[in-house]
Design a protein around this motif. Structure first.
Motif, PDB file in Angstrom:
ATOM      1  N   GLN A  18       0.831  -1.201   0.000  1.00  0.00           N
ATOM      2  CA  GLN A  18       0.000   0.000   0.000  1.00  0.00           C
ATOM      3  C   GLN A  18       0.869   1.256   0.000  1.00  0.00           C
ATOM      4  O   GLN A  18       1.989   1.255   0.491  1.00  0.00           O
ATOM      5  N   SER A  19       0.299   2.323  -0.523  1.00  0.00           N
ATOM      6  CA  SER A  19       0.980   3.621  -0.484  1.00  0.00           C
ATOM      7  C   SER A  19       0.721   4.287   0.861  1.00  0.00           C
ATOM      8  O   SER A  19      -0.176   3.894   1.615  1.00  0.00           O
ATOM      9  N   ILE A  20       1.488   5.308   1.143  1.00  0.00           N
ATOM     10  CA  ILE A  20       1.298   6.068   2.377  1.00  0.00           C
ATOM     11  C   ILE A  20      -0.106   6.669   2.420  1.00  0.00           C
ATOM     12  O   ILE A  20      -0.775   6.631   3.450  1.00  0.00           O
ATOM     13  N   ARG A  21      -0.568   7.195   1.309  1.00  0.00           N
ATOM     14  CA  ARG A  21      -1.916   7.790   1.264  1.00  0.00           C
ATOM     15  C   ARG A  21      -3.000   6.745   1.557  1.00  0.00           C
ATOM     16  O   ARG A  21      -3.972   7.042   2.258  1.00  0.00           O
ATOM     17  N   PRO A  61       6.910   0.537  -9.333  1.00  0.00           N
ATOM     18  CA  PRO A  61       7.604   0.433 -10.624  1.00  0.00           C
ATOM     19  C   PRO A  61       6.930   1.221 -11.747  1.00  0.00           C
ATOM     20  O   PRO A  61       7.572   1.563 -12.733  1.00  0.00           O
ATOM     21  N   LEU A  62       5.651   1.537 -11.585  1.00  0.00           N
ATOM     22  CA  LEU A  62       4.928   2.276 -12.618  1.00  0.00           C
ATOM     23  C   LEU A  62       4.886   3.782 -12.363  1.00  0.00           C
ATOM     24  O   LEU A  62       4.600   4.557 -13.263  1.00  0.00           O
ATOM     25  N   ILE A  66       5.491   7.299  -6.038  1.00  0.00           N
ATOM     26  CA  ILE A  66       4.728   6.570  -5.021  1.00  0.00           C
ATOM     27  C   ILE A  66       5.627   5.531  -4.372  1.00  0.00           C
ATOM     28  O   ILE A  66       6.294   4.758  -5.053  1.00  0.00           O
ATOM     29  N   SER A  67       5.641   5.518  -3.039  1.00  0.00           N
ATOM     30  CA  SER A  67       6.378   4.481  -2.323  1.00  0.00           C
ATOM     31  C   SER A  67       5.382   3.468  -1.769  1.00  0.00           C
ATOM     32  O   SER A  67       4.301   3.830  -1.317  1.00  0.00           O
ATOM     33  N   ARG A  68       5.751   2.224  -1.852  1.00  0.00           N
ATOM     34  CA  ARG A  68       4.921   1.112  -1.373  1.00  0.00           C
ATOM     35  C   ARG A  68       5.577   0.512  -0.144  1.00  0.00           C
ATOM     36  O   ARG A  68       6.800   0.407  -0.055  1.00  0.00           O
ATOM     37  N   GLN A  69       4.751   0.098   0.812  1.00  0.00           N
ATOM     38  CA  GLN A  69       5.245  -0.379   2.096  1.00  0.00           C
ATOM     39  C   GLN A  69       5.124  -1.909   2.175  1.00  0.00           C
ATOM     40  O   GLN A  69       4.069  -2.476   1.881  1.00  0.00           O
ATOM     41  N   PHE A  70       6.206  -2.555   2.607  1.00  0.00           N
ATOM     42  CA  PHE A  70       6.255  -4.002   2.723  1.00  0.00           C
ATOM     43  C   PHE A  70       6.900  -4.388   4.049  1.00  0.00           C
ATOM     44  O   PHE A  70       7.686  -3.630   4.609  1.00  0.00           O
TER      45      PHE A  70
END
Length: 102
Positions: A18-21, A61-62, A66-70
């Motif tokens: 998910q993104s931060i938003r 990647p697209l 946007i940063s995604r959290q894992f």
């Protein structure tokens, strides 16, 4: 760990990527607050000190803005520990939403 920080961790644990938003919206907090909490749960916190090592950030990647959290390996282990506690306390015998398999 604050209730908000725990909520943010659980949102990532339940749905990685998910993104931060997206997380901020789900926990009813500002993106800047969630960003700070995620930094603290990363390898290095917002002050440059060692973080909790539970979350890692990957660029989408697209869309590189946007940063995604894992979860890290340590974060996945915490998720499993929480799931065991929840499953052990469940009187209904139903699986926890945090369960990740056998």
């Amino acid at each position: 760990m604050s209730a908000l920080k725990a909520s943010v961790f659980l949102k990532v644990a339940l749905k990685e990527g998910q993104s931060i938003r997206e997380i901020a919206s789900a926990v009813d907090a500002s993106p800047s607050t969630v960003s700070r909490l995620l930094l603290d749960m990363g390898q290095v916190d917002r002050n440059g000190d060692p973080g909790n090592g539970l979350i890692e950030v990957r660029r989408d990647p697209l869309n590189s803005t946007i940063s995604r959290q894992f979860l890290t390996a340590k974060g996945r282990q915490l998720r499993q520990d929480i799931a065991r506690i929840v499953d052990g306390e469940a009187a209904t015998g139903m699986s926890s939403p945090l369960s990740v398999g056998p």
